[in-house]
Write an enzyme that holds these catalytic residues in place. Structure first.
Site, PDB file in Angstrom:
ATOM      1  CG  HIS A  76      -0.026   6.365  -0.535  1.00 23.53           C
ATOM      2  ND1 HIS A  76      -0.785   7.479  -0.249  1.00 23.53           N
ATOM      3  CD2 HIS A  76      -0.872   5.303  -0.432  1.00 23.53           C
ATOM      4  CE1 HIS A  76      -2.023   7.123   0.018  1.00 23.53           C
ATOM      5  NE2 HIS A  76      -2.106   5.803  -0.087  1.00 23.53           N
ATOM      6  CB  ILE A 115      -8.500   8.607   0.639  1.00 24.73           C
ATOM      7  CG1 ILE A 115      -8.822   8.579   2.127  1.00 24.73           C
ATOM      8  CG2 ILE A 115      -8.857   7.295  -0.022  1.00 24.73           C
ATOM      9  CD1 ILE A 115      -8.661   9.900   2.831  1.00 24.73           C
ATOM     10  CG  ASN A 164      -7.053   2.749   0.332  1.00 22.74           C
ATOM     11  OD1 ASN A 164      -6.355   2.999   1.308  1.00 22.74           O
ATOM     12  ND2 ASN A 164      -8.229   3.349   0.138  1.00 22.74           N
ATOM     13  CG  HIS A 220      -4.359   3.711  -3.931  1.00 18.70           C
ATOM     14  ND1 HIS A 220      -5.578   4.322  -3.696  1.00 18.70           N
ATOM     15  CD2 HIS A 220      -3.670   3.825  -2.763  1.00 18.70           C
ATOM     16  CE1 HIS A 220      -5.615   4.781  -2.462  1.00 18.70           C
ATOM     17  NE2 HIS A 220      -4.483   4.496  -1.870  1.00 18.70           N
ATOM     18  CG  HIS A 264      -1.885   1.146   1.251  1.00 18.35           C
ATOM     19  ND1 HIS A 264      -2.499   1.559   2.414  1.00 18.35           N
ATOM     20  CD2 HIS A 264      -2.294   2.022   0.296  1.00 18.35           C
ATOM     21  CE1 HIS A 264      -3.263   2.609   2.160  1.00 18.35           C
ATOM     22  NE2 HIS A 264      -3.142   2.911   0.894  1.00 18.35           N
TER      23      HIS A 264
END
Length: 860
Positions: A526, A860, A716, A712, A521
């Site tokens: 990110h 997010i 997520n 993602h 993740h």
């Protein structure tokens, strides 16, 4: 495009325009309640921000058009006279929430050609968010759009004029001559000079290492290593802030509010504003209040039964009356925690237990979640036995697995290990190498006792995957680092052996939860995307076709990453509190980054590398899945193919030859900087592609979009649906498997549930974990999903718009196919024993906790 414009305008003709703005307070999170109330009652929001609409009737905001076709004496586009905003447009159906539109008229004639850009100046002390400028009835152009989406401060804070371009698209060599200087100067502004502390209104994109996760001035326990800039701790780069160094470590940056380029702040009425602020509020308000309850023994820190864990979402936890009043009054927090007047803390019911409260315990569900759970991109096919290690034997000794064929063949359905490997039916979830180097340090903590795990699984005739054995490994006792000790646990359904098996699976999931959060993740989506965002803004003009292609996939990412450095991955942040690894958690992700390969992030390459697919030209997408019912891969390959087809269609519009790619100096500078600066610690790796051909460009852009969107989403938005029931996805392990003759073993025999609960995440950490992942698993109210754009006028090129519509249509077809697959009873891995359809890669979603939807970006 702009040829033959002489005489199109009558001298002195007025060009009518519409400017759309949002005032600062609409986006001020501290006054969010009053803003929402104002929106609901129809109050004119723009007025109070600028001391009334009449402020615009003076000379508060000016705009000057710049010609794209008529140069001045220096070869630059002619700049028109200053024109000021006029009256507010009281009704305009296309306006979004909080937006206001203003009339403006420009003096513009045929001698000045066709506008291609404009300069805007704000003479007020308060900034505003400029949404767009639209010009009407431009001869041979019709309506012209300027999509801005940028904060504009008082003009005195800028060294260079704020300039915005029309939505035309040009590679650098085709830029109209009068706009060339403006294009180049805007990129220079965005690059900055690499010095000084960044200020609120700055728009500078630059690189730095992760040197702001610790707080050396707070003492040795609060110091954290700098990640990036060394072979020891390599890392992707993050946005530079220029903050002062700490007193005790000149290489570390002082903590505090994190600068990001102003336009990377949430510039829209987005519930992600509420959600991310909610994370801060959980950190600053709720957790201290909750911790005080545990410190004062108002509530025990241990769950007593599985039923008590379920009560977190079924009945809630009764707390002292004033506790939840300490939570920020943001409505989103009250919704997330399901609070009521009696101070009951109650979470949402996770999808995992909506149908069955115990199916999570089955071996089938344990195996299924490795291909359809929240971390479905780690399992790989076993190609050799025993499993090997890639750890340096001179440092760690022989780390080859100690499992035997005889142990596996007990449950191999009458075939041998060799035959199962030959038939591509053995798989491994291997967390041995990533954790073994850290185990000594991790296990020094009195509250943490963890293993490095290897899990062998078998593909059954019905297409499901069952575990055969789990190896739990520890470094050799004593000071010696070489080699390891391990125990192999086999499946069992009865007696104390079944409890030991359940505990072994829990240790595997604790490893997997840590790997998922830190690597699958955080690192692999990110962190690795941020350098691309920085390099794109520094090197590709907003006029560039590749900028327009990639820009939607960067939305809000620098903002959420900055928040992560403040509250999630920082010293004593949520990750250190709740995830295996503690103070070494992010350091573990640095170790994983050493083996990160950009080209392997493309889904087909990833599947082939992990042995989960083999090349097959006769199969769709040129490969064949080894596990046919692999929901993440099946759905993902369709999404990947749709993305790559769209990127191919788009790139082909602007690059007719490979030579055109090589000669695009902005593009070449962009890719060079991605490799040499953004991912500079890996710049010498031979696997980096060039940007010399159309295919290389298409593949690289497709990979970037895949990482930021579908990858993602896959790792997520299943966090709470699977992990919201902490028994299924524990994040911490506190005890080793009990040995016969100990009190822990006796407890395990008498009360298996208690033994399990004393091994995994305790209550306080579980509440912290659930509080965060429920927020992170939610979709914003104005999220923009794959195949969508937040502005239909993102480009003036109809060919690109048509290609994008084709992309959207394809995604709608994929959504229908995924839903059909989830209804097929023969595809047992789609729903599993928990009856939980695999929906996380459905492209669209409603707002909230939906377990579906692929946003364009890591927002997010």
């Amino acid at each position: 495009m702009y040829g033959g414009v002489k005489g199109l305008f009558n001298r002195g003709q007025k060009v009518q325009g519409t400017v759309v703005l949002m005032r600062k307070n609409v986006l001020d999170i501290n006054s969010i309640t009053s803003v929402r109330r104002a929106i609901g009652t129809g109050i004119d929001l723009i007025g109070s921000a600028f001391d009334g609409v009449t402020s615009f009737l003076g000379r508060s905001v000016s705009i000057q058009l710049i010609s794209a076709t008529k140069p001045d004496g220096n070869g630059n586009g002619i700049v028109g006279k200053k024109t000021y905003l006029e009256g507010i447009i009281r009704s305009k159906p296309t306006l979004g929430a909080g937006q206001s539109a203003f009339n403006i008229h420009f003096e513009w004639d045929g001698e000045m050609g066709i506008p291609g850009a404009f300069i805007i100046k704000n003479y007020m002390q308060v900034e505003f968010f400029l949404v767009s400028l639209t010009l009407e009835d431009i001869p041979n152009q019709g309506t012209m759009h300027f999509v801005c989406n940028s904060w504009v401060y008082n003009s005195n804070v800028y060294k260079h004029d704020r300039i915005f371009f029309a939505t035309q698209t040009y590679v650098p060599s085709e830029t109209p001559g009068p706009l060339v200087k403006y294009r180049e100067e805007e990129l220079q502004v965005l690059r900055g000079n690499g010095t000084g502390k960044r200020r609120e209104w700055d728009r500078v994109y630059d690189y730095d290492v992760y040197n702001d996760l610790g707080n050396p001035d707070g003492g040795e326990n609060y110091a954290r290593p700098v990640l990036g800039g060394s072979d020891t701790n390599p890392y992707p780069r993050r946005g530079r802030t220029g903050r002062e160094p700490t007193k005790k470590d000149s290489k570390s940056e002082k903590l505090g509010e994190v600068y990001i380029p102003r336009d990377e702040n949430f510039g829209h009425l987005k519930s992600s504003d509420f959600l991310t602020y909610g994370i801060k509020s959980v950190s600053r308000n709720f957790l201290p209040a909750l911790k005080s309850l545990f410190d004062l023994n108002f509530t025990p820190n241990e769950f007593d039964s599985f039923e008590e864990v379920r009560s977190l979402c079924e009945g809630g936890i009764k707390l002292p009356t004033d506790t939840l009043s300490k939570i920020s009054p943001l409505p989103v927090l009250k919704e997330i925690f399901r609070t009521d007047g009696e101070s009951v803390l109650k979470f949402s019911v996770p999808e995992l237990i909506k149908v069955s409260k115990s199916a999570w315990m089955t071996d089938e569900e344990f195996g299924r979640e490795m291909i359809a759970g929240v971390n479905p991109c780690v399992i790989r096919r076993l190609k050799e036995f025993p499993p090997q290690s890639k750890l340096d034997p001179t440092v760690y000794g022989d780390q080859t697995s100690k499992m035997t064929k005889e142990q596996l063949e007990i449950n191999l359905e009458s075939i041998t290990v060799n035959k199962a490997i030959e038939d591509k039916r053995l798989f491994i979830l291997d967390h041995h190498d990533i954790f073994m180097p850290f185990l000594r340090r991790i296990n020094e903590s009195k509250s943490t006792k963890a293993y490095a795990t290897r899990t062998i699984l078998f593909l059954k005739d019905d297409g499901t995957i069952k575990p055969l054995a789990i190896e739990l490994s520890l470094p050799h006792a004593g000071q010696q680092n070489l080699g390891f000790d391990s125990k192999v646990i086999l499946p069992a359904n009865e007696g104390v052996e079944s409890t030991i098996w359940l505990l072994a699976k829990a240790h595997v999931i604790v490893n997997d939860s840590c790997y998922h959060q830190l690597i699958s993740h955080w690192l692999n989506t990110h962190a690795v995307i941020e350098p691309f965002i920085i390099a794109t803004n520094r090197n590709l003009s907003v006029l560039h076709p590749i900028y327009k292609l990639l820009f939607p996939h960067y939305r809000d990412t620098m903002n959420i990453n900055a928040l992560a450095r403040q509250t999630l991955i920082n010293v004593d942040g949520f990750i250190e509190k709740t995830i295996l690894g503690g103070k070494y958690a992010v350091e573990i992700s640095s170790a994983a980054y050493k083996n990160w390969v950009f080209t392997d992030q493309a889904l087909p390459a990833d599947l082939i590398k992990r042995g989960m697919a083999i090349k097959d030209s006769s199969s769709p997408y040129g490969l064949r899945l080894v596990v046919e019912d692999y929901p993440y891969a099946v759905d993902g390959l369709e999404i990947w193919n749709a993305i790559k087809t769209w990127v191919h269609d788009y790139v082909s519009l602007y690059y007719a030859t490979d030579d055109a790619v090589k000669k695009d100096h902005e593009l070449q500078a962009w890719w060079k900087e991605v490799v040499e600066k953004g991912h500079g610690d890996l710049k010498d790796k031979p696997w980096w592609p060039k940007a010399h051909t159309r295919e290389e460009l298409i593949q690289s852009c497709s990979t970037i979009i895949w990482i930021a969107s579908a990858l993602h989403a896959a790792v997520n938005f299943g966090q709470y649906p699977y992990g919201g029931f902490i028994l299924n996805r524990p994040t911490l392990s506190r005890r080793f498997i009990p040995e016969p003759g100990t009190s822990e073993y006796d407890e395990m025999v008498k009360n298996p549930q208690k033994a399990y609960l004393r091994t995994i995440t305790p209550k306080y950490q579980a509440l912290v974990d659930l509080s965060v992942i429920e927020i992170l698993s939610r979709h914003a109210s104005d999220e923009v999903y794959l195949g969508q754009r937040d502005n239909p006028n993102w480009t003036s090129d109809q060919r690109a718009i048509d290609a994008f519509k084709k992309f959207g249509k394809r995604l709608a077809e994929i959504e229908t196919k995924i839903s059909e697959r989830n209804r097929d009873p023969n595809l047992r891995n789609r729903t599993g024993p928990v009856q939980m359809p695999y929906t996380v890669l459905l492209p669209t979603s409603e707002t909230g906790l939906t377990f579906r939807g692929i946003p364009n970006s890591i927002s997010i």
